[in-house]
Design a protein around this motif. Structure first.
Motif, PDB file in Angstrom:
ATOM      1  N   VAL A 183       0.626  -1.335  -0.198  1.00 43.56           N
ATOM      2  CA  VAL A 183      -0.042  -0.115   0.171  1.00 43.56           C
ATOM      3  C   VAL A 183       1.435   1.454  -0.091  1.00 43.56           C
ATOM      4  CG1 VAL A 183      -1.517   1.357   1.125  1.00 43.56           C
ATOM      5  CG2 VAL A 183      -1.445  -1.467   1.888  1.00 43.56           C
ATOM      6  N   PRO A 184      -0.114   2.534  -1.089  1.00 40.28           N
ATOM      7  CA  PRO A 184       1.358   3.822  -0.902  1.00 40.28           C
ATOM      8  C   PRO A 184       1.709   4.325   0.784  1.00 40.28           C
ATOM      9  CG  PRO A 184      -0.243   3.480  -2.521  1.00 40.28           C
ATOM     10  CD  PRO A 184      -0.329   2.076  -2.024  1.00 40.28           C
ATOM     11  N   PRO A 185       2.491   4.426   1.093  1.00 42.73           N
ATOM     12  CA  PRO A 185       2.716   4.903   1.985  1.00 42.73           C
ATOM     13  C   PRO A 185       1.608   6.308   2.862  1.00 42.73           C
ATOM     14  CG  PRO A 185       4.747   4.727   1.864  1.00 42.73           C
ATOM     15  CD  PRO A 185       3.834   4.232   0.752  1.00 42.73           C
ATOM     16  N   VAL A 186       1.375   6.857   1.980  1.00 41.50           N
ATOM     17  CA  VAL A 186       0.699   8.235   2.374  1.00 41.50           C
ATOM     18  C   VAL A 186      -1.522   7.747   2.346  1.00 41.50           C
ATOM     19  CG1 VAL A 186       2.147   9.737   0.499  1.00 41.50           C
ATOM     20  CG2 VAL A 186       0.723   8.497  -0.632  1.00 41.50           C
ATOM     21  N   THR A 187      -0.967   6.409   1.683  1.00 42.18           N
ATOM     22  CA  THR A 187      -2.748   6.232   1.884  1.00 42.18           C
ATOM     23  C   THR A 187      -2.776   4.836   2.904  1.00 42.18           C
ATOM     24  OG1 THR A 187      -2.593   4.290   0.286  1.00 42.18           O
ATOM     25  CG2 THR A 187      -2.601   6.601  -0.180  1.00 42.18           C
ATOM     26  N   SER A 188      -1.925   4.348   3.887  1.00 42.73           N
ATOM     27  CA  SER A 188      -1.766   3.288   4.301  1.00 42.73           C
ATOM     28  C   SER A 188      -2.884   3.246   5.547  1.00 42.73           C
ATOM     29  CB  SER A 188      -0.002   2.943   5.279  1.00 42.73           C
ATOM     30  OG  SER A 188       0.351   2.609   3.865  1.00 42.73           O
ATOM     31  N   GLU A 189      -2.929   4.818   5.880  1.00 45.80           N
ATOM     32  CA  GLU A 189      -3.362   5.228   7.624  1.00 45.80           C
ATOM     33  C   GLU A 189      -4.700   5.501   7.385  1.00 45.80           C
ATOM     34  OE1 GLU A 189      -4.784   9.350  10.346  1.00 45.80           O
ATOM     35  OE2 GLU A 189      -3.477   8.981   8.585  1.00 45.80           O
ATOM     36  N   GLN A 190      -4.977   5.651   5.727  1.00 48.70           N
ATOM     37  CA  GLN A 190      -6.449   6.171   5.661  1.00 48.70           C
ATOM     38  C   GLN A 190      -7.236   4.306   5.164  1.00 48.70           C
ATOM     39  OE1 GLN A 190      -7.337   7.780   1.298  1.00 48.70           O
ATOM     40  NE2 GLN A 190      -8.853   7.037   1.444  1.00 48.70           N
ATOM     41  N   THR A 191      -6.090   4.263   4.893  1.00 43.14           N
ATOM     42  CA  THR A 191      -6.608   2.586   4.141  1.00 43.14           C
ATOM     43  C   THR A 191      -6.832   1.116   5.321  1.00 43.14           C
ATOM     44  OG1 THR A 191      -4.818   2.303   2.401  1.00 43.14           O
ATOM     45  CG2 THR A 191      -6.388   0.104   3.475  1.00 43.14           C
ATOM     46  N   LEU A 192      -6.033   1.680   6.560  1.00 46.77           N
ATOM     47  CA  LEU A 192      -6.338   0.992   8.204  1.00 46.77           C
ATOM     48  C   LEU A 192      -7.502   1.681   8.814  1.00 46.77           C
ATOM     49  CD1 LEU A 192      -5.264   0.044  10.577  1.00 46.77           C
ATOM     50  CD2 LEU A 192      -3.663   1.973  11.664  1.00 46.77           C
ATOM     51  N   ARG A 193      -7.386   3.223   8.565  1.00 46.01           N
ATOM     52  CA  ARG A 193      -9.155   3.485   9.624  1.00 46.01           C
ATOM     53  C   ARG A 193     -10.437   3.115   8.624  1.00 46.01           C
ATOM     54  NH1 ARG A 193      -7.503   7.348  13.045  1.00 46.01           N
ATOM     55  NH2 ARG A 193      -5.366   7.845  13.232  1.00 46.01           N
ATOM     56  N   ALA A 194     -10.012   2.595   7.332  1.00 47.33           N
ATOM     57  CA  ALA A 194     -11.059   2.010   6.612  1.00 47.33           C
ATOM     58  C   ALA A 194     -11.614   1.019   6.679  1.00 47.33           C
ATOM     59  CB  ALA A 194     -10.822   2.536   5.114  1.00 47.33           C
ATOM     60  N   ALA A 195     -10.184  -0.600   7.366  1.00 48.75           N
ATOM     61  CA  ALA A 195     -10.246  -1.491   7.899  1.00 48.75           C
ATOM     62  C   ALA A 195     -10.548  -2.453   6.574  1.00 48.75           C
ATOM     63  CB  ALA A 195     -12.127  -1.627   8.558  1.00 48.75           C
ATOM     64  N   GLN A 196      -9.416  -2.171   5.700  1.00 50.83           N
ATOM     65  CA  GLN A 196      -8.943  -2.727   4.714  1.00 50.83           C
ATOM     66  C   GLN A 196      -7.991  -3.412   5.124  1.00 50.83           C
ATOM     67  OE1 GLN A 196      -8.759   0.554   1.764  1.00 50.83           O
ATOM     68  NE2 GLN A 196     -10.210   0.131   1.039  1.00 50.83           N
ATOM     69  N   ILE A 197      -7.730  -2.765   5.739  1.00 59.51           N
ATOM     70  CA  ILE A 197      -5.990  -4.037   6.324  1.00 59.51           C
ATOM     71  C   ILE A 197      -6.358  -3.479   7.915  1.00 59.51           C
ATOM     72  CG2 ILE A 197      -4.320  -3.220   4.033  1.00 59.51           C
ATOM     73  CD1 ILE A 197      -3.100  -1.138   6.135  1.00 59.51           C
ATOM     74  N   ASP A 198      -5.331  -4.518   7.811  1.00 59.54           N
ATOM     75  CA  ASP A 198      -5.502  -4.509   9.658  1.00 59.54           C
ATOM     76  C   ASP A 198      -4.537  -4.352  10.890  1.00 59.54           C
ATOM     77  OD1 ASP A 198      -7.597  -6.700   9.828  1.00 59.54           O
ATOM     78  OD2 ASP A 198      -6.332  -7.862   9.274  1.00 59.54           O
ATOM     79  N   VAL A 199      -3.574  -3.674   9.697  1.00 59.07           N
ATOM     80  CA  VAL A 199      -2.155  -3.252  10.389  1.00 59.07           C
ATOM     81  C   VAL A 199      -1.570  -2.366   9.523  1.00 59.07           C
ATOM     82  CG1 VAL A 199      -0.091  -3.576  11.788  1.00 59.07           C
ATOM     83  CG2 VAL A 199      -1.469  -4.840  11.712  1.00 59.07           C
ATOM     84  N   ALA A 200      -1.181  -1.845   9.709  1.00 60.41           N
ATOM     85  CA  ALA A 200       0.299  -0.312   8.963  1.00 60.41           C
ATOM     86  C   ALA A 200       0.870  -0.048   8.885  1.00 60.41           C
ATOM     87  CB  ALA A 200      -1.144   0.975   8.574  1.00 60.41           C
ATOM     88  N   ALA A 201       1.941  -0.073   8.624  1.00 54.60           N
ATOM     89  CA  ALA A 201       3.499   0.338   9.106  1.00 54.60           C
ATOM     90  C   ALA A 201       3.418   1.707   8.991  1.00 54.60           C
ATOM     91  CB  ALA A 201       4.309  -0.555   8.181  1.00 54.60           C
ATOM     92  N   LEU A 202       3.874   2.612   9.865  1.00 53.14           N
ATOM     93  CA  LEU A 202       3.516   4.144   9.790  1.00 53.14           C
ATOM     94  C   LEU A 202       4.524   4.630  10.428  1.00 53.14           C
ATOM     95  CD1 LEU A 202      -0.046   4.462  10.817  1.00 53.14           C
ATOM     96  CD2 LEU A 202       1.349   4.706   8.536  1.00 53.14           C
ATOM     97  N   GLY A 203       6.183   5.400   9.726  1.00 50.31           N
ATOM     98  CA  GLY A 203       7.183   6.135  10.329  1.00 50.31           C
ATOM     99  C   GLY A 203       6.700   7.313   9.967  1.00 50.31           C
ATOM    100  N   GLY A 204       7.773   8.166  11.095  1.00 48.34           N
ATOM    101  CA  GLY A 204       7.948  10.166  10.456  1.00 48.34           C
ATOM    102  C   GLY A 204       6.937  10.464  10.331  1.00 48.34           C
ATOM    103  N   THR A 205       6.982  11.590   9.435  1.00 50.76           N
ATOM    104  CA  THR A 205       5.394  12.242   9.312  1.00 50.76           C
ATOM    105  C   THR A 205       4.092  12.261   9.095  1.00 50.76           C
ATOM    106  OG1 THR A 205       6.981  14.102   7.974  1.00 50.76           O
ATOM    107  CG2 THR A 205       5.222  14.193   8.005  1.00 50.76           C
TER     108      THR A 205
END
Length: 346
Positions: A183-205
């Motif tokens: 998943v493109p990093p810029v959309t990982s958070e959105q994808t997690l909050r939409a429950a399309q994934i269960d865990v998101a790798a997030l770093g930095g900004t």
């Protein structure tokens, strides 16, 4: 802009991660030769940048450390694999990768040599593997049958996740049931909050912005597993080093000094200079993320590489059955010979 790539090494190189950590600065403009006093064999180094980021070689040029060498920007990299493919195929002169991926590439006979660390993990710079508040996922076992978003396969995030699962005692068969989704990093958070994934790798900004919005918590962090460590290196091809030893020396020397500038300069100054560089180069980028810059994350002084930063991944790949015991040795795999801090403590 992207560049055409040759097919050599593409399969093996698909495992590579490249990352850029952003810094910038000002400094002495009078250096014209390397510390060895030899003029570089080439006048410019071709490279790829990253949107909204300033790499350490770019910082080195802005500081004046790289002169008389100049950087030739040929476009922004779209991924780690693409960046390293460009180096190996000769479309660019340097690029960066996760150390574990570099080990895998060298095992596949890619003619590259790591010459300086350029990103890593410390108390301020790290990646968390986040779940939503209230998620039923509490332990590694709970990840069986679940989806984890990563930026690319075969690189930093995958290695860390699998190490986490291994340490928790999951079997190889159980680990296969944990699905990694690109998943493109810029959309990982959105994808997690939409429950399309269960865990998101997030770093930095991206991590800091997500935490500001709340509602997520880390299941684990890469820092929890490995402590402070340099995670990736810039590489040059063996051919480039052989034909251009003075240019290789100048590149590493300048980049090392830029790293030390960022490590020792107040954060506000780094941020201000970074913002200035992005605005001055006029690539139509968003410089708003600069305020989240905290540290280089690099463990070794001036980006010095240590044995453990590659030996860890050699053993990991042996245990995974990817390479054979004794197939690679850390001796000769990388070099610090061009780094001006090689005789100093880290």
């Amino acid at each position: 802009m992207t560049i055409p790539l040759k097919r050599s090494y593409v399969t093996a190189l698909s495992f590579v991660l490249a990352s850029s950590f952003v810094v910038s600065a000002c400094g002495n403009k009078d250096q014209t030769v390397s510390a060895k006093g030899q003029t570089p064999e080439v006048s410019e180094l071709r490279y790829q940048g990253s949107v909204g980021s300033v790499t350490y070689p770019e910082l080195a040029e802005d500081l004046g450390y790289l002169a008389p060498l100049k950087l030739k920007f040929i476009g922004n990299t779209i991924s780690g694999p693409q960046d390293i493919q460009a180096v190996v195929t000769g479309d660019t002169d340097f690029g960066g990768a996760f150390n574990g991926a570099i080990v895998k590439l060298i095992a596949a006979k890619a003619p590259i040599k790591p010459v300086i660390s350029y990103y890593g993990v410390d108390d301020n710079t790290w990646t968390g593997y986040y779940v939503l508040d209230g998620s039923p996922i509490k332990t590694a076992k709970d990840l069986i049958g679940k989806k984890i978003a990563v930026n690319t396969l075969g690189a930093h995030h995958e290695f860390v996740i699998k190490e986490y699962l291994h340490r928790a005692g999951l079997t190889a068969e159980e680990i296969k049931q944990v699905t990694l989704v690109v998943v493109p990093p810029v959309t990982s958070e959105q994808t997690l909050r939409a429950a399309q994934i269960d865990v998101a790798a997030l770093g930095g900004t991206l991590r800091d912005k997500a935490l500001e919005r709340g509602g997520i918590q880390p299941l684990f962090k890469d820092k929890d597993l490995f402590g402070n460590f340099s995670a990736g290196s810039y590489v040059l091809t063996d051919k480039f080093i052989k034909n251009n030893p003075n240019a290789a020396h100048k590149f590493v020397e300048a980049t090392a000094k830029a790293i030390e500038w960022a490590r020792t300069t107040p954060q506000t100054e780094v941020v201000a200079r970074y913002e200035k560089i992005i605005n001055a180069r006029d690539r139509k980028e968003d410089a708003s993320t600069v305020k989240f810059w905290k540290s280089t994350g690099i463990a070794g002084k001036g980006g010095l590489i240590s044995d453990k930063e590659f030996d860890t991944w050699i053993h990991w790949l042996v245990n995974e059955g990817v390479i054979k015991e004794g197939q690679l040795s850390v001796k000769g795999l990388y070099t610090n010979e061009f780094n001006p801090f090689v005789n100093e403590k880290k």
